[in-house]
Design an enzyme around this catalytic site. Structure first.
Site: not given
Lengths: 284, 284, 284, 284
Positions: D192, D201, D227-229
Site C-alpha cells: 500500500h 484506500g 481494506l488496508d487493515a
C-alpha cells in the site's frame, strides 16, 4: 511556451540577484523557480533559475547571446543556459551486476528520466540480453590491463559519435583513466558501495563487515583522478546488525546503490548540480 | 550592520521576484538569502529573503514603511519584515513530562535557540525545580474542567503582559481552547506523539502497538480548532519491531518528540515557516 | 521472584543451546528471553538468556557456582551472570559540552536508565552547576600534558572507591591512556562525532564540511588503545545539504551525539552487548 | 546435509525452549539459529528455529511425524516445519505499474529470491512484454464489476493448478474478495502506497499532499477482509518538503514501494513471519 534553466556562479557581490532577475524580466521571462546559495567561507555565489517565455519570437540562442553580452560580459561568472526542450544524452557503462541497470532502464522506460540513452557499453557480454529487451544498442568493449588504453579510445569514439553529455558508471567495476575524465569533467557519475569517505576502494562491504559498522551506505559522486574522492552528489544509508553476513550486506547494499545512483542521475539530468572545490551544490 | 528577514505571499504573477529584489537593492540592501516557492495548484507565490544593510542611516521601521508604500501598496500580498535584532518571545506550557523541557532548556542555555523564554506555565508543580534550575519564572495555573476558562484567562494575561510572540506546548497534555487559539493563530506549536494523520488523539503509542506498526513517529504542528489537524511543521520516525512493548514505544518516542519539537521551534523562531491552507512552506 | 541475565560465548558446537536451556530448566528457571548468534566465519557461538526463578530458595551466587561447575567446567566458554537486582554503576567523564550531559541526566532523573551514577568528573568546572542541580557529586580534576598521568591516578582512585562498573565519556575531549583502558577493557564508552570509520580524530565536522558529504553521523564505541577504532556499539546519521555551515553541522550533530550515546549506554547497562574481535554483538 | 525451519506459537509456559531444543538435539539436529518472543500481554510464546541434520537417514517427513507425536501431541501449539529444499511458489498479480514488477523480477533473475514464480497474472496486457522478457508465463484475466467473481474463479484455478503457496499483489489495483482471501489466509501480500494506518484506500499520495505531511511511506501487509487493515509486515518512509508536487510524491513513493514490497516478500519466502491478532512477529 519556452522554458530555460540558468545556472551561474561567481564571486559574491551586491545586487547580483536583482541584476539577473531584472534581466530575465526585461527579456519577457517569468521566473518560476529561483534558488541561490552563498559559500560564505569562499565568498562564492551560486544561483539556479527557471524561467518561462511566452513570446513566440523567443529563442534560447538569442537569449544566450544577450545574457553573454549584458550580464556575463559585465560580471565575471561561470554560466550555463539550457533549453528544457533538449534532453541530456547519457551513456551507460556496465559490467556484470544488473541491479542498477534494471533500475535505471525501468525508470527510463516508464518516462521517469528526462534524458536519452543512445547506447550501453560493457566489458562483458553477460547483460546484453537486458539491453536488447529494452531496445538499447549494446557495445561490448573488453578491457584488460594491456588493452585498456585502446578500449578507452573505442569508448571515446562512441561517446563523441553519439554526442554524449554525461556518462553513468552503473557498477562498471573498472577504473576510468584521465583520458576519459579530462574529456568529461564532472560529467562521469559513479556509484560507490560505501558511505564515503569510509571504505574507499575495492570490497567496501568486506571492510564494513570487518570494522563491525552498524550502518552501511552508498555514495554517488563525480569521477575525478583520485579514486572515490570526487564531488559527492547523493548518499544514503541503511542500518545493519551483527547478524548480517557479508552476503547480507551486499544484498542490502544493492538496494541503496540503485536508489542513490538513480537519484544522482535525475539531479544531474535535471541540471540541479553545480560543482566547485570538489563539492556539489544541489538545487533540489 | 542591520539585517532583516522578509516573508511575502501573494497571487503568483510575473516579475514579482525582480520587483522585490530591485526594491531591496535600491534601498541599499545586499540579499544574502532568497528562496521562493510557487504552489502551482493554488497559484500562490511565496518568498523568503534575508538582506543586509550597511548604511548607518538604515532603520527597519523606515524600510517597512517604504515597502508598504512601494510594494505592498501596489501588489496585494501578505508580508512580514523582521529585524534580526529582535528575538521572538516564547512561552513554554508544560505538564508532568520533562524530556521536551530539559531538551529545550538545555538548548536555550547553550545559546542554540534564537529566542527569549520569559516564563514557563504548568498545570502541575512537578517540574518547577527544573524551571528554577534554569532561572526561568514558573507559574502554576491548575486546570480542571470547571476552571479551564478561568485558567486560560490567567494564561492570556501572562502572555500579554510578557509580550509573548508564540507558545510551545511541550507535552502540555491539555486541549487548548479557541480563546487562546484565536489570539495566537499559527503561533501555538504542539508536539503530537504520533506520525500524523495516523493516531490522532489520546494514547497514540497504545494505538500504534495495537495496530502493529513497524515505524512510530512524532509530529510538530500549529494548533488549530480541530484536534491534531493543524499545519504540520516537522515530522520524524523511528523503526520498531514486535519486541517493543508499549513502554518501549513510549521511551523510543520521547527521543523523537524532543528532537522534532526542538526543530519546529527553531524553524518558527528563525522565521522560516509560512502557513496557508492548513499547510506549511518551510524555507530551511 | 529473582531474575538473572546470562551471557556466554564459546566455540560453536552441537547441542549448546539445548544443554544450557536444560540446565536452566532443571534449576527451576523459566526462560523469558533467549537470543543467540553464530559467527560462521570465526565459528563462535554467542547467547544471551534471561530467566526468572520463582523459588524463594534461589540465590544468584549458588546458581553461578552451579553453572560454573556443570556447564562452564565442561565446555570452554566465557560467561557472565548478572542479577537484575544489581544496577551497574556508571562514572560520567565530561568537559565543557553540556548536551550529552543534560540528555543523560534527564533520562537518569526520569528513571529511564537502569544504572547508578555515583559521580561526575570533569577537567573543567564549567558544568558543575548542572551536576549540582541533579544532586550528583562533581569532581574537578584538571588535565594538562604534564599532569595527565597524575590526573588519571586520581580518576582511578575515584573509580575504585565508588566501585564503578563502566565509564561514559560524554564529550570528554581528552584521550584516555592505557592506564585506564587496561583497567576497564570494553567498559569505557565514547561518543565520536562522526560516522566512523570516516573522519577519525579531531574536528570531524570540519572534515565532513570540507569533503562535502551529504550525511553526517555519530558513533558510540568502546575505547581501545587505537584512537576511535574500538568496537562500535551504536551509530546514527542525519541528512545535510550544501547549505549547512560548519556551525550548522555541529548543531545538527549534537542531536545525533546525545541520542546515540544514550542508546549505547542503555544497551551496555542492560547487558545487551558482547564484544569479540573488536566488534560487538548487540542482543536488543 | 538437511536443513529445516521450525515455527511454533503456543500459550507461554515453562521449559518450552528447553523441551524443543532437547527434542531437536535428540533427533540429531544442530541448531544454527533460534529466536523467540513472548507477548506478555497476551501470554503467547513464539519461536523460530533452524537446524541442520548431518545423518543421511534424516527425513523431514519423519521428523515432522515425530515432532507431531512427541511435542505437538503433548503441548497445544500451532507449528510448521519447512525443509530448506522446498522453495515457496509465488504468484504475481499485476496491473499497469511496472516498478515493483521490474524490481522483483530483477531480484528473481539474479538469484536473490528464494522462491519460484510459476506465473504472472494481470487484468491488463500492458506489461506482458516484461513477463515475456523474463520467460515467465503471463495470463491476462480482465476484471470488471460484472466479471469479477468469474475472474477470481479463473485465478483460483491457476493458483491451484500451479500449487501456489502465496500471492503478491505488486500494485495490482484491484480489491481481492473473500473468495481468494479465505483460501490464502495471511498468504496474500499487498503493497500500500502510504504509511498505514494513515491514508487508507485510494489515492493516498493525493491525501498526503493535501494534509501537508513532511514524510511519506509505504506499507506491505497481508490482505484481510478489511481494506488496508491486515497485519503489517514492513514499512518504510522518506522525507518530503512543500516543494513536492503530487507527481513528485508518486515518483518518490515508487522507490519506497518496490523496496518495501521486496523486503516483505523475502521475509515471507524465508519463513520469518508469524501472524497473530492481526499483527506480525518478524524473526529477521
Amino acid at each position: 511556451m519556452n522554458k530555460i534553466t540558468l545556472l551561474i556562479n561567481c564571486k559574491d557581490q551586491s545586487n547580483i540577484i536583482a541584476t539577473v532577475t531584472n534581466f530575465v524580466a526585461i527579456n519577457g521571462g517569468n521566473i518560476i523557480y529561483l534558488d541561490q546559495h552563498v559559500d560564505t567561507e569562499q565568498d562564492i555565489f551560486f544561483m539556479r533559475l527557471e524561467s518561462e517565455f511566452i513570446s513566440s519570437s523567443f529563442s534560447t540562442d538569442k537569449f544566450k547571446s544577450s545574457f553573454k553580452k549584458e550580464i556575463a560580459g559585465k560580471i565575471e561568472m561561470k554560466w550555463r543556459i539550457y533549453s528544457s526542450e533538449t534532453k541530456p544524452r547519457m551513456a551507460l557503462f556496465i559490467s556484470k551486476y544488473d541491479h542498477c541497470l534494471y533500475d535505471l532502464l525501468g525508470r527510463y522506460n516508464s518516462g521517469e528520466l528526462n534524458l536519452e540513452i543512445p547506447f550501453i557499453v560493457s566489458n562483458h557480454v553477460d547483460l546484453k540480453t537486458i539491453a536488447d529487451n529494452f531496445n538499447i544498442p549494446f557495445y561490448h568493449i573488453p578491457v584488460t590491463k594491456e588493452t585498456k588504453s585502446e578500449a578507452e579510445d573505442k569508448q571515446l569514439e562512441l561517446l563523441e559519435k553519439h554526442n554524449i553529455d554525461f556518462i553513468v558508471l552503473a557498477r562498471y567495476m573498472q577504473i576510468v583513466s584521465s583520458k576519459l575524465i579530462s574529456k568529461y569533467p564532472n560529467k562521469i557519475i559513479n556509484i560507490h558501495h560505501s558511505f564515503l569517505p569510509a571504505f574507499v576502494g575495492a570490497k567496501p562491504y568486506h571492510s564494513a563487515f570487518k570494522r563491525g559498522v552498524k550502518i552501511i551506505g552508498a555514495t554517488s559522486h563525480y569521477v575525478t583522478e583520485e579514486l572515490d574522492a570526487g564531488p559527492i552528489i547523493e548518499q544514503d544509508v541503511a542500518h545493519v546488525t551483527h547478524t548480517y553476513s557479508i552476503k547480507d550486506l551486499i544484498a542490502k547494499g544493492r538496494d541503496l546503490e540503485k536508489i542513490v545512483l538513480a537519484n544522482a542521475v535525475k539531479l544531474h539530468a535535471n541540471r540541479k548540480v553545480m560543482v566547485y572545490n570538489n563539492k556539489t551544490v544541489i538545487f533540489s
